[in-house]
Scaffold this active site. Structure first.
Site, PDB file in Angstrom:
ATOM      1  CE1 TYR A 138      43.791  46.034  55.456  1.00 16.27           C
ATOM      2  CE2 TYR A 138      44.387  47.682  57.071  1.00 16.27           C
ATOM      3  CZ  TYR A 138      44.581  46.438  56.498  1.00 16.27           C
ATOM      4  OH  TYR A 138      45.560  45.618  56.990  1.00 16.27           O
ATOM      5  CE  LYS A 193      55.429  41.832  46.011  1.00 16.64           C
ATOM      6  NZ  LYS A 193      56.596  41.062  46.435  1.00 16.64           N
ATOM      7  CG  ASP A 225      58.946  40.771  48.915  1.00 18.68           C
ATOM      8  OD1 ASP A 225      59.061  42.007  48.765  1.00 18.68           O
ATOM      9  OD2 ASP A 225      59.158  39.976  47.988  1.00 18.68           O
ATOM     10  CG  ASP A 249      47.241  46.147  60.046  1.00 17.17           C
ATOM     11  OD1 ASP A 249      47.591  46.157  61.230  1.00 17.17           O
ATOM     12  OD2 ASP A 249      46.156  45.674  59.655  1.00 17.17           O
ATOM     13  CG  ASP A 253      50.677  44.539  65.013  1.00 14.75           C
ATOM     14  OD1 ASP A 253      50.719  45.715  65.420  1.00 14.75           O
ATOM     15  OD2 ASP A 253      49.679  43.810  65.136  1.00 14.75           O
TER      16      ASP A 253
END
Ligand code: NAD
Length: 359
Positions: A138, A193, A225, A249, A253
Site C-alpha cells: 500500500y 505467501k 490462501d 486487510d 474483514d
C-alpha cells in the site's frame, strides 16, 4: 493512582451517541481518568475547517489512549480529498505511528445465529488478527501506471506496485503479536505467501527469530490462501493471527463477517509506546444517526480493549466484557441484533444495562 489521559473523539453520525455510552462505562470503573473531548471528522470540518485540527491532534498525541467513534457522512463527499472526514483517521495513524492494528473477531454464543456459518462452527469464537498497518504494497515505491517497453505486452499500459517490508517493521509487529498472545491463549499463526514472495520469505525468517524470545508462545505459519480457507472452515482453531497490511486487510474483514454483527466488533491501532486509538469497526451509520437506536456495544468493547492494551488493566477489561455478555444473556438487543423473543432496547438503554451489569 496514575491519572490516565483519554482523548474522546466522537466524530460524526452515530459517533457521539455510541461514544457517550462507552464513556459512561469507563467513568464507572475504579480508575483516575482525565477524559477530554474534541471534534474530529466532518464535525471538526464544520467547526474548524479541517477534519483533524491541530488542537485535536495535540490532544490525541498527549493522551494515553484515544476513544474514537466514527467519521464520515455523504454530505462531505464533494469536498477535496484532504478535507474529507476519513482523512482524520489516516492523519492520526500517520502522525502517531499507529502501525499495529488489532481486529478481534468475537462471537458471543448468544448471537451465534447471526453468523452465516453454522452456530457450532462460530459460537464462542474469539480470535485476534494483528495487521501491520503502515507498510507493505500500500505504501511501497515505485508505483504507477506506465507503458510496457519489452515483451509480449509492449505498448500496453500496465499498473505496478511494490511490496516490501524492512526487517525492523516485521520485528516490531512480531513483538506486538507475541505479547498479545501472552495475554490470550499463547498461540501465534503468521500468515504470508512465502512460497511465492521474497517479502514473505524475509517476513517468515524474522517471525521465527523473534519467536525465540517468547518460548511460552507457540508460532505456526500458514499461506494466506490456506488461512482464508481455514477462517471459514474452523475459525476457532486460531488464537492470534499476525500478517502484513494487504493480507490483513482482506482476512480481517472476512473474520469480522464470520460474526454477522457489525455493531459488535471493536478494534485498536497501537504504536510503539502502547498509545492506542480504539474504535468500533463500523462507520458513522448516517442512516440511523440521532435516533438513539445504534448498537453501542462495539464501542464499549473498544473501551475494554483500551483498558487491556493501553492502560494495562486486563481485569477491568474482562469486567466490561463480562457485563456485555450479561446483557446479551438477559436477552437485551438493539435493532441490528434483534432476535425472536429478545427485548428491543435503545442505545442509551443498552448503556444503562451494561452499567448495571458492571456493578
Ligand atoms: P457503516 O458501517 O456506517 O454502516 C453500514 C450499515 O451498518 C448501515 O446500515 C448502518 O446503519 C449499520 N450500522 C453500522 N454501525 C451500526 C451500529 N453501531 N448499530 C447499528 N447499525 C449499524 O458503513 P457505510 O454506510 O458504508 O458508511 C457510512 C459512513 O461511514 C461513510 O461516510 C464512510 O466513509 C464512513 N466510515 C467510517 C469509518 C470510520 O470512521 N473508521 C469506517 C467505515 C465507514
Amino acid at each position: 493512582m496514575t491519572t490516565y489521559n483519554i482523548a474522546v473523539l466522537p466524530g460524526d453520525g452515530i459517533g457521539p451517541e455510541i461514544t457517550e455510552q462507552a464513556v459512561r462505562v469507563l467513568r464507572a470503573l475504579p480508575l483516575d481518568l482525565n477524559m477530554q473531548t474534541a471534534h474530529v471528522g466532518g464535525a471538526a470540518y464544520d467547526a474548524h475547517g479541517h477534519p483533524l485540527p491541530p488542537e485535536t491532534l495535540s490532544l490525541a498525541k498527549n493522551a494515553h489512549a484515544i476513544l474514537f467513534g466514527a467519521v464520515g457522512d455523504w454530505k462531505y463527499d464533494k469536498l477535496e480529498r484532504a478535507l474529507r472526514p476519513e482523512q482524520a483517521i489516516l492523519g492520526l495513524r500517520k502522525e502517531m505511528g499507529l502501525f499495529a492494528n488489532f481486529r478481534p473477531a468475537m462471537l458471543f454464543a448468544e448471537l451465534a445465529e447471526a453468523s452465516s456459518l453454522r452456530p457450532e462452527i462460530v459460537a464462542g469464537l474469539d480470535i485476534l488478527i494483528v495487521r501491520e498497518l503502515t507498510g507493505d504494497i500500500y505504501f511501497g515505491q515505485p508505483r504507477g501506471i506506465r507503458v510496457v517497453e519489452n515483451g509480449p505486452f509492449t505498448g500496453d499500459r500496465e499498473g505496478f506496485d511494490t511490496m516490501h517490508y524492512a526487517e525492523t517493521e516485521v520485528r516490531r509487529i512480531a513483538h506486538v503479536a507475541f505479547q498479545a498472545a501472552q495475554k490470550r491463549n499463547r498461540r501465534v499463526c503468521s500468515v504470508d505467501k512465502a512460497n511465492v514472495l521474497e517479502t514473505s520469505q524475509l517476513w517468515r525468517e524474522v517471525m521465527i527469530s523473534v519467536a525465540a524470545e517468547y518460548p511460552d508462545v507457540e508460532l505456526s505459519h500458514m499461506y494466506v490462501d490456506n488461512a482464508a480457507m481455514q477462517l471459514v472452515r474452523a475459525p476457532k482453531e486460531f488464537d492470534v493471527i499476525v500478517t502484513g497490511n494487504l493480507f490483513g486487510d482482506i482476512l480481517s474483514d472476512a473474520a469480522a463477517m464470520l460474526t454477522g454483527s457489525i455493531g459488535m466488533l471493536p478494534s485498536a491501532s497501537l504504536n510503539a509506546a502502547n498509545q492506542g486509538l480504539y474504535e468500533p469497526i463500523h462507520g458513522s451509520a448516517p442512516d440511523i444517526a440521532g435516533k438513539n437506536i445504534a448498537n453501542p456495544l462495539a464501542t464499549i468493547l473498544s473501551a475494554a480493549m483500551l483498558l487491556r492494551y493501553s492502560l494495562n488493566a486486563p481485569e477491568l477489561a474482562q469486567r466490561v466484557e463480562a457485563a456485555v455478555q450479561a446483557v446479551l444473556q438477559q436477552g437485551l438487543r438493539t435493532a441490528d441484533i434483534k432476535q425472536e423473543g429478545s427485548t428491543l432496547v435503545s442505545t442509551s438503554e443498552m448503556g444503562d444495562a451494561v452499567l448495571k451489569a458492571l456493578k
